[in-house]
Design a protein around this motif. Structure first.
Motif, PDB file in Angstrom:
ATOM      1  N   UNK A  27       0.802  -1.219   0.000  1.00 53.33           N
ATOM      2  CA  UNK A  27       0.000   0.000   0.000  1.00 53.33           C
ATOM      3  C   UNK A  27       0.829   1.259   0.000  1.00 53.33           C
ATOM      4  N   UNK A  28       2.159   1.123  -0.076  1.00 54.49           N
ATOM      5  CA  UNK A  28       3.040   2.295  -0.098  1.00 54.49           C
ATOM      6  C   UNK A  28       3.034   2.921  -1.486  1.00 54.49           C
ATOM      7  N   UNK A  29       3.114   4.243  -1.520  1.00 55.41           N
ATOM      8  CA  UNK A  29       3.046   4.978  -2.787  1.00 55.41           C
ATOM      9  C   UNK A  29       4.429   5.462  -3.222  1.00 55.41           C
ATOM     10  N   UNK A  30       4.649   5.424  -4.547  1.00 59.73           N
ATOM     11  CA  UNK A  30       5.886   5.886  -5.156  1.00 59.73           C
ATOM     12  C   UNK A  30       5.529   6.939  -6.201  1.00 59.73           C
ATOM     13  N   UNK A  31       5.920   8.180  -5.971  1.00 64.02           N
ATOM     14  CA  UNK A  31       5.565   9.269  -6.874  1.00 64.02           C
ATOM     15  C   UNK A  31       6.387   9.189  -8.151  1.00 64.02           C
ATOM     16  N   UNK A  32       5.699   9.243  -9.296  1.00 69.61           N
ATOM     17  CA  UNK A  32       6.366   9.213 -10.592  1.00 69.61           C
ATOM     18  C   UNK A  32       6.522  10.610 -11.193  1.00 69.61           C
ATOM     19  N   UNK A  33       5.777  11.585 -10.664  1.00 63.08           N
ATOM     20  CA  UNK A  33       5.936  12.967 -11.118  1.00 63.08           C
ATOM     21  C   UNK A  33       4.628  13.582 -11.572  1.00 63.08           C
ATOM     22  N   UNK A  34       4.722  14.841 -12.049  1.00 63.19           N
ATOM     23  CA  UNK A  34       3.558  15.539 -12.585  1.00 63.19           C
ATOM     24  C   UNK A  34       3.187  14.931 -13.930  1.00 63.19           C
ATOM     25  N   UNK A  35       1.915  14.675 -14.109  1.00 68.85           N
ATOM     26  CA  UNK A  35       1.462  14.087 -15.367  1.00 68.85           C
ATOM     27  C   UNK A  35       1.789  14.989 -16.549  1.00 68.85           C
ATOM     28  N   UNK A  36       1.779  16.307 -16.321  1.00 64.27           N
ATOM     29  CA  UNK A  36       1.954  17.255 -17.423  1.00 64.27           C
ATOM     30  C   UNK A  36       3.402  17.435 -17.859  1.00 64.27           C
ATOM     31  N   UNK A  37       4.365  17.212 -16.961  1.00 66.50           N
ATOM     32  CA  UNK A  37       5.760  17.489 -17.327  1.00 66.50           C
ATOM     33  C   UNK A  37       6.746  16.376 -16.977  1.00 66.50           C
ATOM     34  N   UNK A  38       6.378  15.467 -16.084  1.00 64.95           N
ATOM     35  CA  UNK A  38       7.329  14.465 -15.611  1.00 64.95           C
ATOM     36  C   UNK A  38       7.133  13.074 -16.217  1.00 64.95           C
ATOM     37  N   UNK A  39       6.033  12.878 -16.937  1.00 64.33           N
ATOM     38  CA  UNK A  39       5.798  11.593 -17.600  1.00 64.33           C
ATOM     39  C   UNK A  39       6.092  11.750 -19.083  1.00 64.33           C
ATOM     40  N   UNK A  40       7.142  11.091 -19.522  1.00 64.05           N
ATOM     41  CA  UNK A  40       7.615  11.232 -20.897  1.00 64.05           C
ATOM     42  C   UNK A  40       7.282   9.963 -21.690  1.00 64.05           C
ATOM     43  N   UNK A  41       6.666  10.139 -22.861  1.00 60.37           N
ATOM     44  CA  UNK A  41       6.351   9.010 -23.730  1.00 60.37           C
ATOM     45  C   UNK A  41       7.277   9.058 -24.937  1.00 60.37           C
ATOM     46  N   UNK A  42       8.203   8.114 -24.993  1.00 67.23           N
ATOM     47  CA  UNK A  42       9.223   8.119 -26.038  1.00 67.23           C
ATOM     48  C   UNK A  42       9.342   6.737 -26.675  1.00 67.23           C
ATOM     49  N   UNK A  43       9.059   6.670 -27.970  1.00 68.79           N
ATOM     50  CA  UNK A  43       9.209   5.411 -28.695  1.00 68.79           C
ATOM     51  C   UNK A  43       8.389   4.274 -28.133  1.00 68.79           C
ATOM     52  N   UNK A  44       7.213   4.588 -27.571  1.00 72.62           N
ATOM     53  CA  UNK A  44       6.351   3.551 -27.015  1.00 72.62           C
ATOM     54  C   UNK A  44       6.586   3.272 -25.544  1.00 72.62           C
ATOM     55  N   UNK A  45       7.635   3.862 -24.964  1.00 72.36           N
ATOM     56  CA  UNK A  45       7.927   3.677 -23.538  1.00 72.36           C
ATOM     57  C   UNK A  45       7.365   4.831 -22.716  1.00 72.36           C
ATOM     58  N   UNK A  46       6.914   4.524 -21.500  1.00 75.15           N
ATOM     59  CA  UNK A  46       6.552   5.551 -20.532  1.00 75.15           C
ATOM     60  C   UNK A  46       7.713   5.707 -19.551  1.00 75.15           C
ATOM     61  N   UNK A  47       8.242   6.913 -19.471  1.00 70.46           N
ATOM     62  CA  UNK A  47       9.449   7.159 -18.682  1.00 70.46           C
ATOM     63  C   UNK A  47       9.158   8.221 -17.624  1.00 70.46           C
ATOM     64  N   UNK A  48       9.537   7.939 -16.382  1.00 70.39           N
ATOM     65  CA  UNK A  48       9.397   8.914 -15.304  1.00 70.39           C
ATOM     66  C   UNK A  48      10.634   9.805 -15.269  1.00 70.39           C
ATOM     67  N   UNK A  49      10.413  11.116 -15.468  1.00 69.44           N
ATOM     68  CA  UNK A  49      11.540  12.058 -15.408  1.00 69.44           C
ATOM     69  C   UNK A  49      12.200  12.017 -14.036  1.00 69.44           C
ATOM     70  N   UNK A  50      11.404  11.815 -12.981  1.00 67.38           N
ATOM     71  CA  UNK A  50      11.967  11.776 -11.619  1.00 67.38           C
ATOM     72  C   UNK A  50      12.893  10.580 -11.441  1.00 67.38           C
ATOM     73  N   UNK A  51      12.522   9.438 -12.051  1.00 63.69           N
ATOM     74  CA  UNK A  51      13.379   8.253 -11.956  1.00 63.69           C
ATOM     75  C   UNK A  51      14.706   8.505 -12.660  1.00 63.69           C
ATOM     76  N   UNK A  52      14.652   9.113 -13.845  1.00 64.80           N
ATOM     77  CA  UNK A  52      15.883   9.416 -14.577  1.00 64.80           C
ATOM     78  C   UNK A  52      16.742  10.395 -13.786  1.00 64.80           C
ATOM     79  N   UNK A  53      16.110  11.397 -13.171  1.00 65.62           N
ATOM     80  CA  UNK A  53      16.853  12.362 -12.357  1.00 65.62           C
ATOM     81  C   UNK A  53      17.540  11.676 -11.179  1.00 65.62           C
ATOM     82  N   UNK A  54      16.818  10.756 -10.516  1.00 63.10           N
ATOM     83  CA  UNK A  54      17.414  10.040  -9.379  1.00 63.10           C
ATOM     84  C   UNK A  54      18.627   9.228  -9.818  1.00 63.10           C
TER      85      UNK A  54
END
Length: 430
Positions: free
Chosen positions: A323-350
């Protein structure tokens, strides 16, 4: 409520939008008086706020009428949103909202009269005024106010063991505390007292922006403190938090819903509730912590609520089996769709901040005809081959294909980066 570090233009925006009956001016900001008076056309009375010991006679000013009755559903506070994804909106909370938000934290984090908080956060954000000030006052905590953050001062106070039991800050503050320790304290005669003083703290909280794992790890090595992460925003106060039991905190997670706060994840396209674990969904919140309205913006208010009364935060998260939550980011700027993949900008930053070569980074998505979006990064780095190191840390599709090296990444008072401004500044044609 607006920040004291904001330029006149932004202060005038807030004044014009909020329509105040009175402007109280502290002597430290007397230089704002002339441009503010000119900008408001002298239609709003100003009141000087001289220190009590210097005051000779009360300022002659017509005060607004005050009502002795204070129902809980009455408007109590208006804080302007950060404006990182749109223009700032006046977020109105009631006395009931504020009381719930504060009491919720008092119970979860066990504030007590024996606690002493060193307060360095600005009061025009929920983190500073609710978590830091209101909850402390309701529970009898001693609050030691500092007009601004200074790592030297904080380390000095911590060395005076027992002078503080609580500290709350944003990731950039913890980064600066680590840097100051490494530069000025490690290897000196102050090191032992500094470490012992920091270890004596009961509660150390990080929030308002994503906490990079390297900063969390470095701070823990120095102080023995595992930073408590939580999730909240102007409209809801705090909604999710890790617990006081350090051994139960999960790295990268902001924890579980606070008492009395309902949290759910929904699919963006359909609005259906996401029941399965480890699947991304839009965070929606319900409870007495949720704000009343955006000031004089009824359409914007209605837009942010579902038909069954849940507030749409605009953030994306996933939930694990516990039940623990993991934030992936703002839907408007932190979720990147590239070549069919969904990428979390926050994960890449970490991942990028885990490299010694990286000092600061902001990851964004740039529109691209072939890929949909390209992963781009604005980076402040130390000397070295960045791309080679990145290939060892993450899947190829997550590695930024567009890099911009800079000397500094602009952040607001709470350590947040306005990613839309970043894109406009470095890739104006995107």
């Amino acid at each position: 409520m607006q920040g004291t570090t904001h330029p006149v233009k932004e202060l005038l925006y807030t004044i014009g939008d909020s329509d105040p009956s009175l402007i109280i001016l502290h002597p430290s900001f007397v230089h704002f008086e002339t441009p503010l008076r000119e900008g408001t056309k002298n239609s709003i009375p100003f009141m000087d706020q001289d220190p009590f010991t210097q005051s000779v006679a009360p300022t002659a000013v017509q005060l607004p009428l005050f009502n002795s009755q204070c129902p809980l559903d009455r408007r109590a506070l208006m804080i302007y949103t950060s404006g990182t994804t749109s223009s700032p909106k006046g977020c109105v909370t009631t006395h009931k909202n504020i009381t719930f938000q504060a009491e919720c934290l008092v119970k979860a984090w066990k504030y007590a009269p024996s606690d002493h908080l060193i307060h360095v956060l600005p009061l025009h954000h929920v983190h500073g005024i609710i978590n830091g000030l209101t909850a402390s006052f309701l529970s009898g905590v001693t609050v030691e106010m500092h007009p601004k953050f200074d790592p030297k001062v904080i380390w000095s106070r911590w060395q005076d063991r027992g002078s503080s039991t609580m500290f709350m800050a944003v990731p950039t503050i913890y980064s600066r505390l680590v840097d100051y320790f490494e530069t000025h304290i490690r290897g000196t005669e102050q090191e032992s007292a500094a470490r012992d003083g920091a270890r004596a703290l009961r509660l150390v909280v990080s929030g308002s922006a994503a906490l990079p794992t390297p900063i969390k790890a470095k701070f823990a090595e120095i102080t023995g403190q595992t930073l408590l992460e939580r999730y909240g925003m102007t409209e809801i106060g705090m909604a999710i938090s890790c617990g006081l039991e350090v051994e139960k905190r999960i790295d990268g997670s902001v924890g579980w819903p606070l008492p009395g706060v309902q949290v759910r994840l929904t699919e963006k396209e359909t609005g259906q509730v996401v029941e399965s674990v480890d699947e991304d969904g839009q965070i929606e919140i319900k409870g007495d912590n949720v704000f009343l309205e955006y000031w004089r913006r009824p359409e914007a208010t209605v837009k942010e609520f579902t038909t069954d009364g849940w507030f749409k935060t605009g953030d994306v998260a996933r939930r694990d089996a516990s039940g623990a939550y993991f934030i992936q980011g703002r839907a408007s700027v932190d979720l990147i769709k590239s070549g069919g993949y969904k990428i979390s900008a926050l994960e890449v930053e970490r991942k990028m901040l885990g490299l010694d070569i990286i000092q600061e980074v902001a990851v964004v998505g740039l529109a691209d005809e072939e890929w949909g979006q390209r992963v781009a990064a604005v980076v402040k780095q130390r000397p070295g081959n960045l791309r080679t190191q990145l290939k060892q840390e993450m899947a190829p599709y997550k590695i930024p294909t567009v890099l911009k090296l800079v000397d500094n990444i602009e952040r607001n008072a709470m350590g947040k980066v306005n990613k839309k401004t970043i894109i406009q500044k470095y890739w104006p044609s995107a």
